[in-house]
Motif scaffolding. Structure first.
Motif, PDB file in Angstrom:
ATOM      1  N   SER A 105     -24.369  -1.067  13.801  1.00  0.00           N
ATOM      2  CA  SER A 105     -23.807  -2.413  13.266  1.00  0.00           C
ATOM      3  C   SER A 105     -22.412  -2.568  13.749  1.00  0.00           C
ATOM      4  O   SER A 105     -21.702  -1.572  13.785  1.00  0.00           O
ATOM      5  N   THR A 106     -22.143  -3.643  14.241  1.00  0.00           N
ATOM      6  CA  THR A 106     -20.707  -3.933  14.428  1.00  0.00           C
ATOM      7  C   THR A 106     -19.927  -4.939  13.412  1.00  0.00           C
ATOM      8  O   THR A 106     -18.790  -5.237  13.923  1.00  0.00           O
ATOM      9  N   THR A 107     -20.365  -4.828  12.327  1.00  0.00           N
ATOM     10  CA  THR A 107     -19.917  -5.511  11.296  1.00  0.00           C
ATOM     11  C   THR A 107     -19.682  -4.814   9.949  1.00  0.00           C
ATOM     12  O   THR A 107     -18.666  -5.078   8.991  1.00  0.00           O
ATOM     13  N   GLN A 108     -20.813  -4.042   9.850  1.00  0.00           N
ATOM     14  CA  GLN A 108     -20.795  -3.220   8.307  1.00  0.00           C
ATOM     15  C   GLN A 108     -19.785  -2.506   7.930  1.00  0.00           C
ATOM     16  O   GLN A 108     -19.430  -2.605   6.984  1.00  0.00           O
ATOM     17  N   CYS A 109     -19.270  -1.844   8.969  1.00  0.00           N
ATOM     18  CA  CYS A 109     -18.026  -0.975   8.436  1.00  0.00           C
ATOM     19  C   CYS A 109     -16.986  -1.618   7.831  1.00  0.00           C
ATOM     20  O   CYS A 109     -16.641  -1.110   6.698  1.00  0.00           O
ATOM     21  N   TRP A 110     -16.537  -2.695   8.514  1.00  0.00           N
ATOM     22  CA  TRP A 110     -15.389  -3.498   7.703  1.00  0.00           C
ATOM     23  C   TRP A 110     -15.894  -4.355   6.545  1.00  0.00           C
ATOM     24  O   TRP A 110     -15.181  -4.072   5.469  1.00  0.00           O
ATOM     25  N   GLU A 111     -17.122  -4.378   6.384  1.00  0.00           N
ATOM     26  CA  GLU A 111     -17.775  -4.947   4.907  1.00  0.00           C
ATOM     27  C   GLU A 111     -17.727  -3.865   3.967  1.00  0.00           C
ATOM     28  O   GLU A 111     -17.290  -3.947   2.850  1.00  0.00           O
ATOM     29  N   TYR A 161     -20.396   1.138  14.816  1.00  0.00           N
ATOM     30  CA  TYR A 161     -20.147   0.883  13.370  1.00  0.00           C
ATOM     31  C   TYR A 161     -18.778   1.634  13.157  1.00  0.00           C
ATOM     32  O   TYR A 161     -17.974   0.991  12.714  1.00  0.00           O
ATOM     33  N   ASN A 188     -15.695  -0.486  15.499  1.00  0.00           N
ATOM     34  CA  ASN A 188     -15.736  -1.984  15.310  1.00  0.00           C
ATOM     35  C   ASN A 188     -15.082  -1.737  13.909  1.00  0.00           C
ATOM     36  O   ASN A 188     -14.151  -2.683  13.614  1.00  0.00           O
ATOM     37  N   LYS A 240     -11.151  -3.712  13.388  1.00  0.00           N
ATOM     38  CA  LYS A 240     -10.901  -4.657  12.282  1.00  0.00           C
ATOM     39  C   LYS A 240      -9.560  -4.168  11.227  1.00  0.00           C
ATOM     40  O   LYS A 240      -8.736  -4.850  11.068  1.00  0.00           O
TER      41      LYS A 240
END
Length: 273
Positions: free
Chosen positions: A114-120, A144, A147, A151
Motif C-alpha cells: 500500500s502506498t497510502t496506508q502507512c500515513w493513515e 508501505y 510512502n 508523507k
C-alpha cells in the motif's frame, strides 16, 4: 533507479538440505558472527538519529517505528518493551505494522504494497512535527514504509530508517538513514535471519540509549521499571538493598510502600522511610 539488493543475493552456502544438523547450526552461527561488526560500522549513523530523538522527546515528541512483516514485528517488540523496562507511557514509543495488529501473528497479503496506508495509520496517532518516525525494512523497497516516510517529510516530521541495502529508495527518502549491510542470508532472501538480527540490535541501541539520555536509568539500574511480576519485584528489592545499604526486609517494605524503585530511593534519602 536500480541498486544492488544484497539482501536478495544468493547464499554463500548451497545444498543446505544435504547438511547435517551440526553443519547447519555451525554455518548459521558463522554468519551470525558477522552481524555485530556490520552494526559497528554504522554507529555514527545511529548516533545522529539518537541525538535528534532525545532532543525532540525532551520537547514532547514521540518515537514511531513503521514496518511490514518481520521488520514491523521487531519495531512493535522494541516499542512494547519500553514501558515495562523504563516506566514510560505506552504512547511514547509506538510500533506500527502494515496490516494492523493481525499482522503481528499472521501475514496480511499485500499490506506492505500500500502506498497510502502507512500515513493513515500514523494519522490515527495525530503524528506531528515534534515526533520522529523510523521506517524499518531490510530490503529498503517496501512501499508501505517508503510512502509513509515521504508523507512525514512533507509534514516536517523527522524521518530515519533501518535498512540492510545501500542506496535503497527507503534510505534516499529518509533524513537520517541507517544502512547496515550484513550480506546474503544463509537461506537466500530470508531476511528474518541476519538482517532481522541486525535490525533488532540497532533497535535495542536506539531505545536503550534514548531512555538513558532521558534519565530513565540510574547507575546501571532500571529504576523506573514497572513491577509487573515477582521477578521484577525481587530485582527492585535487590536494587534498594544495594543502593541504600539496607536489609531485604526493609527494602521489600519500602518498595511495597512506594511502588517504584526511583520513588523509594528518593523518599528514603529524603527521610520519608
Amino acid at each position: 533507479m536500480s541498486f544492488n539488493k544484497i539482501t536478495e543475493q544468493a547464499s554463500k552456502y548451497n545444498h543446505l538440505e544435504k547438511m547435517t544438523v551440526n553443519q547447519l547450526l555451525t554455518n548459521i552461527n558463522a554468519e551470525d558472527k558477522t552481524i555485530s561488526l556490520a552494526v559497528e560500522k554504522v554507529i555514527p549513523s545511529i548516533e545522529k538519529l539518537v541525538v535528534q530523538i532525545v532532543e525532540r522527546m525532551k520537547n514532547g515528541g514521540r518515537l514511531f517505528y513503521v514496518g511490514a512483516g518481520t521488520s514491523g514485528r521487531l519495531g512493535i517488540l522494541d516499542a512494547s518493551e519500553c514501558p515495562p523496562t523504563f516506566g514510560v507511557p505506552h504512547n511514547l514509543v509506538i510500533g506500527i505494522i502494515a496490516g494492523g495488529d493481525t499482522a503481528i501473528r499472521k501475514a496480511v497479503e499485500f499490506a506492505e504494497d500500500s502506498t497510502t496506508q502507512c500515513w493513515e495509520d500514523l494519522r490515527k496517532f495525530e503524528v506531528n512535527a515534534t515526533d520522529t518516525v523510523i521506517g524499518i525494512a531490510a530490503s529498503g523497497t517496501t512501499p508501505y514504509v517508503i510512502n509513509g516516510l515521504q508523507k512525514c517529510n512533507e509534514n516536517n516530521i523527522l524521518t530515519g530508517c533501518i535498512t540492510c541495502n545501500e542506496g535503497s529508495p527507503l534510505a534516499l527518502v529518509s533524513k537520517l538513514p541507517i544502512e547496515v549491510v550484513v550480506g546474503p542470508e544463509f537461506v537466500t532472501g530470508s531476511s528474518r535471519m541476519k538482517a532481522g538480527t541486525a535490525q533488532k540490535l540497532i533497535l535495542n541501541m536506539i531505545s536503550t540509549s534514548v531512555m538513558i539520555q532521558l534519565g530513565k536509568v540510574k547507575g546501571n539500574k532500571m529504576v523506573d521499571m514497572q513491577l509487573s511480576n515477582n521477578k521484577l519485584v525481587d530485582r527492585g528489592t535487590k536494587m534498594l538493598m544495594e543502593e541504600l545499604n539496607i536489609s531485604e526486609e526493609k527494602a521489600a517494605a519500602l518498595l511495597l510502600k512506594h511502588k517504584n524503585v526511583r520513588s523509594a530511593i528518593l523518599n528514603y534519602t529524603n527521610g520519608n522511610r
